[in-house]
Write an enzyme that holds these catalytic residues in place. Structure first.
Site, PDB file in Angstrom:
ATOM      1  N   HIS A 261       1.678  -1.932  -4.642  1.00  0.00           N
ATOM      2  CA  HIS A 261       1.295  -0.551  -5.462  1.00  0.00           C
ATOM      3  C   HIS A 261      -0.111  -0.779  -5.586  1.00  0.00           C
ATOM      4  CE1 HIS A 261       0.957   2.089  -8.725  1.00  0.00           C
ATOM      5  NE2 HIS A 261       2.280   2.506  -8.495  1.00  0.00           N
ATOM      6  N   GLU A 316      10.510   1.603  -6.656  1.00  0.00           N
ATOM      7  CA  GLU A 316      11.671   1.844  -5.635  1.00  0.00           C
ATOM      8  C   GLU A 316      12.555   1.058  -5.408  1.00  0.00           C
ATOM      9  OE1 GLU A 316      11.115   4.957  -6.020  1.00  0.00           O
ATOM     10  OE2 GLU A 316       9.586   5.724  -4.813  1.00  0.00           O
TER      11      GLU A 316
HETATM   12  N1  ACO Z   1       4.686  -3.966   3.229  1.00  0.00           N
HETATM   13  C1  ACO Z   1       3.762  -4.560   4.116  1.00  0.00           C
HETATM   14  N2  ACO Z   1       2.493  -4.512   3.919  1.00  0.00           N
HETATM   15  C2  ACO Z   1       1.971  -4.179   2.898  1.00  0.00           C
HETATM   16  C3  ACO Z   1       2.780  -3.368   1.831  1.00  0.00           C
HETATM   17  C4  ACO Z   1       4.195  -3.325   2.197  1.00  0.00           C
HETATM   18  N3  ACO Z   1       5.046  -2.848   1.228  1.00  0.00           N
HETATM   19  N4  ACO Z   1       1.983  -2.682   1.020  1.00  0.00           N
HETATM   20  C5  ACO Z   1       0.834  -3.144   1.359  1.00  0.00           C
HETATM   21  N5  ACO Z   1       0.617  -3.895   2.453  1.00  0.00           N
HETATM   22  C6  ACO Z   1      -0.413  -4.318   3.067  1.00  0.00           C
HETATM   23  C7  ACO Z   1      -1.006  -3.212   3.950  1.00  0.00           C
HETATM   24  O1  ACO Z   1      -0.424  -3.096   5.154  1.00  0.00           O
HETATM   25  C8  ACO Z   1      -2.375  -3.436   3.880  1.00  0.00           C
HETATM   26  O2  ACO Z   1      -2.569  -4.594   4.670  1.00  0.00           O
HETATM   27  P1  ACO Z   1      -3.951  -4.663   5.656  1.00  0.00           P
HETATM   28  O3  ACO Z   1      -5.127  -4.734   4.819  1.00  0.00           O
HETATM   29  O4  ACO Z   1      -3.948  -5.781   6.532  1.00  0.00           O
HETATM   30  O5  ACO Z   1      -4.188  -3.317   6.469  1.00  0.00           O
HETATM   31  C9  ACO Z   1      -2.701  -3.927   2.565  1.00  0.00           C
HETATM   32  O6  ACO Z   1      -1.367  -4.480   2.073  1.00  0.00           O
HETATM   33  C10 ACO Z   1      -3.164  -3.278   1.550  1.00  0.00           C
HETATM   34  O7  ACO Z   1      -2.222  -1.766   1.621  1.00  0.00           O
HETATM   35  P2  ACO Z   1      -3.138  -0.410   1.297  1.00  0.00           P
HETATM   36  O8  ACO Z   1      -2.287   0.667   2.023  1.00  0.00           O
HETATM   37  O9  ACO Z   1      -4.475  -0.254   1.316  1.00  0.00           O
HETATM   38  O10 ACO Z   1      -2.596  -0.438  -0.558  1.00  0.00           O
HETATM   39  P3  ACO Z   1      -2.238   0.907  -1.117  1.00  0.00           P
HETATM   40  O11 ACO Z   1      -3.024   0.671  -2.447  1.00  0.00           O
HETATM   41  O12 ACO Z   1      -2.815   2.170  -0.530  1.00  0.00           O
HETATM   42  O13 ACO Z   1      -0.835   0.836  -0.984  1.00  0.00           O
HETATM   43  C11 ACO Z   1       1.455   1.438  -1.190  1.00  0.00           C
HETATM   44  C12 ACO Z   1       0.206   1.025  -2.007  1.00  0.00           C
HETATM   45  C13 ACO Z   1       1.079   2.826  -0.501  1.00  0.00           C
HETATM   46  C14 ACO Z   1       2.522   1.960  -2.400  1.00  0.00           C
HETATM   47  C15 ACO Z   1       1.797   0.357  -0.109  1.00  0.00           C
HETATM   48  O14 ACO Z   1       2.136  -1.057  -1.075  1.00  0.00           O
HETATM   49  C16 ACO Z   1       3.122   0.580   0.499  1.00  0.00           C
HETATM   50  O15 ACO Z   1       2.963   1.108   1.560  1.00  0.00           O
HETATM   51  N6  ACO Z   1       4.307   0.177  -0.097  1.00  0.00           N
HETATM   52  C17 ACO Z   1       5.585   0.538   0.741  1.00  0.00           C
HETATM   53  C18 ACO Z   1       5.914   1.769   0.484  1.00  0.00           C
HETATM   54  C19 ACO Z   1       6.584   2.066  -0.927  1.00  0.00           C
HETATM   55  O16 ACO Z   1       7.404   1.139  -1.711  1.00  0.00           O
HETATM   56  N7  ACO Z   1       6.068   3.260  -1.542  1.00  0.00           N
HETATM   57  C20 ACO Z   1       6.457   3.447  -3.112  1.00  0.00           C
HETATM   58  C21 ACO Z   1       5.346   3.269  -3.853  1.00  0.00           C
HETATM   59  S1  ACO Z   1       5.752   3.387  -5.587  1.00  0.00           S
HETATM   60  C22 ACO Z   1       5.550   5.059  -5.948  1.00  0.00           C
HETATM   61  O17 ACO Z   1       4.940   5.739  -5.403  1.00  0.00           O
HETATM   62  C23 ACO Z   1       6.479   5.587  -7.005  1.00  0.00           C
END
Ligand code: ACO
Length: 374
Positions: A261, A316
């Site tokens: 998140h 989620e």
């Molecule tokens: N699985 C694997 N790796 C992850 C995940 C995940 N679920 N979430 C973040 N990471 C990793 C990224 O790959 C990234 O790694 P890197 O730095 O080596 O590239 C690091 O953690 C940071 O990720 P960001 O995308 O910069 O973090 P951000 O704050 O933008 O992400 C997000 C938040 C989009 C929710 C992300 O955690 C994600 O994609 N989760 C999976 C999709 C999901 O569950 N979406 C629902 C969110 S809840 C909502 O909106 C209601």
């Protein structure tokens, strides 16, 4: 001159990304009295109330009324609000009936969005009530039409969540759905709420704002994740080995849906509210135990691979299980999310229009520059 996408991407990556805030993380772009996401403590406050005091205790109508208070001149009291919303469901059904056949040829989410785009674009309470009622009426009707069944008309006197379950042709799950709708009704300046506020800042109407919210919510990094959570659980169940499935997915650079998140640096409090509601369903024990075991393995793998990033379970993961137990097909989970979040979008749109300025950030131009422009 840049000619192909790879060139554009490397050019943008190489240019002082530190001078701008890619993703606007930590940028404060609005003042609000609606909700506060306390990432460090894992707490969500909705108009002064912690989520734990609302989820499972307040109805969706009461929560929407709370969010709307102060933003509509002729808002009735909470007791009168529920029948007004019931009447709006009936009006919506009549008003959109003639579009339902063509809307049902699209996915349920896109069909719902197309039917909502036909609504007047005003800023008054009747406009807000229509938009609040719309997903609750349209989604069950489209699900039924796509299954070859006739839509069931709403009942003005039923509770909002109970009426959705009734319109689906089902008889159980109303309380759990009500808890879900309250839980997701508002959540700070998330991507879809920001999109709704950007549109409202131009003084466009509420339908325009809600359509912007619907567009942003659809993506898998926001509201599109719970359907893929079911796909992940099913794939892991078929393979029979969570650890190797998860390791392979992460090796392939995939994200595990339902984890991570932008704001929470601890467990998403909404996950626990939904898990509690899920436990009220009979017959889900085996599915819940399996999901909990996958969750444990996923968290372990994420913590090991990203020790510097706090990656925890988000809303989620348990949304997927709750909506599955309530009988929604996984393809419509994001539409059910919109059914709850529309309350927050509407309140934020009014708040922005009444108190904010036009939202117009800046961008940094890189190239090209022709001789005439230099
Ligand atoms: N699985 C694997 N790796 C992850 C995940 C995940 N679920 N979430 C973040 N990471 C990793 C990224 O790959 C990234 O790694 P890197 O730095 O080596 O590239 C690091 O953690 C940071 O990720 P960001 O995308 O910069 O973090 P951000 O704050 O933008 O992400 C997000 C938040 C989009 C929710 C992300 O955690 C994600 O994609 N989760 C999976 C999709 C999901 O569950 N979406 C629902 C969110 S809840 C909502 O909106 C209601």
């Amino acid at each position: 001159m840049i000619h192909w996408n790879e060139g554009i991407i490397s050019l943008l990556d190489s240019q002082g990304a530190d001078e701008m805030n890619n993703g606007l993380e930590d940028v404060v772009a609005a003042e609000t009295i609606l909700s506060d996401v306390r990432g460090a403590e894992g707490q969500l406050i909705i108009r002064g109330h912690p989520l734990t005091a609302l989820a499972g205790r307040w109805t969706f109508e009461e929560t929407a009324h709370l969010l709307f208070t102060g933003f509509f001149a002729d808002l009735p009291d909470a007791a009168e609000f529920a029948p007004r919303l019931g009447a709006a469901r009936v009006d919506m059904f009549e008003a959109t009936r003639k579009f339902l056949g063509s809307a049902s040829k699209l996915s349920a989410y896109d069909g719902m969005r197309a039917a909502m785009a036909m609504l007047p674009d005003g800023t008054m309470l009747p406009d807000a009530l229509r938009l609040l009622a719309a997903p609750a009426v349209l989604l069950p009707a489209l699900i039924r039409l796509q299954a070859g069944d006739e839509p069931i008309a709403p009942s003005a006197s039923a509770g909002h969540a109970a009426d959705v379950i009734r319109m689906l042709g089902r008889s159980s799950g109303a309380d759990a759905l009500d808890t879900y709708l309250v839980t997701v009704s508002d959540h700070g300046l998330n991507a879809s709420t920001f999109a709704a506020r950007v549109v409202a800042s131009t003084q466009a109407g509420l339908t325009s704002s809600v359509l912007a919210g619907l567009g942003a919510l659809k993506g898998p990094l926001h509201g599109g994740a719970p359907g893929p959570v079911i796909d992940m659980l099913d794939a892991i169940a078929a393979e029979g080995d969570s650890a190797s499935w998860i390791a392979r997915a992460l090796d392939d650079g995939e994200r595990l849906m339902g984890f991570g998140h932008r704001i929470y640096r601890t467990r998403d409090p909404r996950a626990d509210a939904l898990k509690a509601a899920l436990q009220s369903f009979g017959g889900v024990d085996a599915r819940l135990r399996f999901a909990e075991s996958v969750e444990r393995v996923a968290l372990e793998a994420l913590h090991k691979r990203k020790p510097d990033r706090v990656l925890e379970t988000n809303v989620e993961f348990y949304t997927a299980l709750l909506l599955e137990a309530a009988g929604f097909p996984k393809e419509v989970f994001t539409g059910v999310f919109a059914m709850g979040r529309v309350a927050g979008w509407l309140a934020h749109a009014r708040e922005q229009a009444l108190t904010g300025r036009l939202i117009r950030p800046a961008s940094r131009y890189i190239e090209p520059l022709t001789k005439e422009a230099a």
